[in-house]
Write an enzyme that holds these catalytic residues in place. Structure first.
Site, PDB file in Angstrom:
ATOM      1  N   SER A  57       0.845  -1.201   0.000  1.00 47.96           N
ATOM      2  CA  SER A  57       0.000   0.000   0.000  1.00 47.96           C
ATOM      3  C   SER A  57       0.880   1.251   0.000  1.00 47.96           C
ATOM      4  O   SER A  57       2.073   1.183  -0.348  1.00 47.96           O
ATOM      5  CB  SER A  57      -0.918  -0.026   1.222  1.00 47.96           C
ATOM      6  OG  SER A  57      -1.883   0.985   1.136  1.00 47.96           O
ATOM      7  N   ASN A  58       0.326   2.389   0.366  1.00 45.31           N
ATOM      8  CA  ASN A  58       1.097   3.640   0.437  1.00 45.31           C
ATOM      9  C   ASN A  58       0.563   4.492   1.587  1.00 45.31           C
ATOM     10  O   ASN A  58      -0.316   4.059   2.323  1.00 45.31           O
ATOM     11  CB  ASN A  58       1.035   4.383  -0.907  1.00 45.31           C
ATOM     12  CG  ASN A  58      -0.392   4.699  -1.297  1.00 45.31           C
ATOM     13  OD1 ASN A  58      -1.083   5.419  -0.593  1.00 45.31           O
ATOM     14  ND2 ASN A  58      -0.849   4.134  -2.410  1.00 45.31           N
ATOM     15  N   HIS A  59       1.091   5.696   1.713  1.00 46.35           N
ATOM     16  CA  HIS A  59       0.817   6.506   2.911  1.00 46.35           C
ATOM     17  C   HIS A  59      -0.429   7.385   2.817  1.00 46.35           C
ATOM     18  O   HIS A  59      -0.644   8.228   3.687  1.00 46.35           O
ATOM     19  CB  HIS A  59       2.013   7.425   3.193  1.00 46.35           C
ATOM     20  CG  HIS A  59       3.272   6.689   3.516  1.00 46.35           C
ATOM     21  ND1 HIS A  59       3.390   5.924   4.644  1.00 46.35           N
ATOM     22  CD2 HIS A  59       4.448   6.588   2.842  1.00 46.35           C
ATOM     23  CE1 HIS A  59       4.603   5.384   4.674  1.00 46.35           C
ATOM     24  NE2 HIS A  59       5.258   5.778   3.592  1.00 46.35           N
ATOM     25  N   ALA A  94      -4.598   7.483  -4.120  1.00 51.95           N
ATOM     26  CA  ALA A  94      -3.253   7.021  -4.467  1.00 51.95           C
ATOM     27  C   ALA A  94      -3.376   5.519  -4.739  1.00 51.95           C
ATOM     28  O   ALA A  94      -3.309   4.689  -3.821  1.00 51.95           O
ATOM     29  CB  ALA A  94      -2.293   7.303  -3.321  1.00 51.95           C
TER      30      ALA A  94
END
Ligand code: PMT
Length: 402
Positions: A209-211, A277
């Site tokens: 995943s991402n932030h 995102a």
């Protein structure tokens, strides 16, 4: 805007930000409003009543009676007199009294007696503002219908830096204008906002995943809603309270789920904002069981995910508006312009993952907006709510809209 005929109570509580209430009083008076200032006892330690009385052209009240004249300040009459009650700055102490119905001074008694809408502009130090007791009190007063003017980020009196500064008086004034004369420029429009990260499962317990926190997308969704739109939110996993907003909500995990949800409603939308995102790649296979630790290295095989904005851009009708984001670490402008063309966006909002206070997780962002006709708009570092307003302003400048 002209506020003449509008009666506003300005409640001032004990906070270093009390000095800003002088400017707010002046701005409200200059706009034509009648302003009655009520100060809490601790506010008197931060700013003199003389200043606020002079600026508001009325004696300031801070107690149930004027000890010199014996005059009684009727909190019920005050509460009924006002068209709007603004608390700026609002301290943690007075907030907790409001949340719990405590009535031990003129200000809290007037709060309980008011029938008019209430706007609260909290001002606190960084850790106080984030403390669960403060956040739950803010949630509680929001559930009473009070309008929360989120604290802004920046340098705090303690020397710490972060969210907690009282909203600037000019920004509060805009909220007051909007309150008395709401701009419903998007009334009748359907708007889809994708937000948050996607999670691409590796096995039953892990994911890539991402932030992304979803804050930027949420600010955009709220801004459209405030301006009258019907808002559809397709959200990756975020810890924001999206359920208490009045959105049509489509919670998803992976890019492919986000695509399916977005595709299912895209045809009905007037405007789509792609703020999520989305992971560009996902594990080629999802292991059925937890992947065991390997002796040395573990090689993952990734497959390319669907590009949601690109695919929906191919079926975009001439009267739909697509707004994309570009999150870059280098060659930002060239990449943003490339995405504008490639994904058939009408606007692209460039933000940097490297700039202090911008991009992922922050409450602030700094963006450059690119139109297809070459027009470019650069923002300062601003709260995401203000960036959202800027994006909406530029959406109104897209030729389809005009
Ligand atoms: O959520 P926050 O913590 O508030 O952070 C906000 C943000 C940084 C996530 C947001 O401002 C932002 O930049 N979102 C887009 C991030 C991104 O994926 O950028 P990109 O340059 O990789 O993608 C370009 C555009 O295509 C974006 O509109 C993206 O939503 C879209 N896209 C990308 C890949 C993909 N598979 N599908 C897509 O729809």
């Amino acid at each position: 805007m002209n506020l003449s005929g509008k009666r506003i109570i300005l409640g001032v509580t004990g906070s270093i930000a009390a000095y800003k209430s002088a400017l707010l009083t002046r701005l409200l008076i200059k706009s034509g409003a009648e302003v009655q200032v009520i100060m809490s006892a601790s506010a008197l330690d931060f700013i003199t009543p003389l200043t606020l009385a002079t600026l508001s052209k009325r004696p300031v009240m801070s107690d149930f009676s004027n000890k010199n004249s014996g005059e009684w300040h009727n909190h019920v009459e005050l509460g009924l007199w006002a068209d709007l009650f603004i608390l700026a700055p609002l301290s943690a102490n007075t907030l907790s009294k409001f949340a719990n119905g405590i009535c031990d001074n003129l200000l809290t008694a007037t709060y309980l007696s008011s029938r008019c809408p209430v706007m609260l502009a909290p001002a606190m130090d960084l850790d106080m503002y984030q403390h669960p007791s403060v956040t739950s009190n803010l949630d509680k007063v929001a559930s009473f219908g009070n309008i929360i003017l989120d604290a802004e980020s920046g340098e705090l009196a303690s020397g710490l830096s972060g969210q907690g500064r009282m909203m600037e008086p000019e920004h509060i004034l805009e909220h007051v204008y909007h309150f008395f004369s709401p701009k419903l420029d998007f009334k009748g429009k359907k708007v889809m906002v994708t937000l948050g990260p996607t999670q691409e499962a590796l096995d039953p317990v892990r994911f890539i995943s991402n932030h992304s926190s979803g804050k930027m997308g949420m600010a955009i969704a709220k801004a459209f809603q405030i301006q009258g739109a019907e808002v559809f939110v397709v959200s990756g996993p975020v810890s924001l309270d999206l359920k208490s907003e009045n959105f049509h909500l489509y919670p998803v995990h992976s890019a492919s789920e986000m695509y399916q949800a977005a595709k299912s409603i895209h045809g009905q939308m007037d405007i789509c904002v792609f703020a999520a995102a989305v992971a560009d790649y996902a594990p080629a296979e999802v292991a059925k069981e937890k992947i065991k630790k390997q002796e040395s290295e573990l090689t993952l095989h990734l497959k390319k995910n669907v590009d949601i904005a690109l695919e929906l851009g191919k079926v975009k009708s001439p009267n739909q508006i697509h707004v994309g984001f570009a999150l870059e670490t280098e060659n930002g402008e060239a990449n943003a312009r490339g995405k504008l063309e490639k994904k058939n966006f009408d606007l692209v909002v460039l933000n940097s993952a490297k700039e202090e206070g911008a991009g992922f997780r922050h409450d602030t962002n700094k963006v450059k907006i690119f139109h297809r006709n070459g027009k470019e708009v650069q923002s300062d570092l601003l709260p995401k709510s203000r960036i959202a307003e800027l994006i909406l302003r530029e959406v109104k400048n897209v030729p389809v809209w005009i």
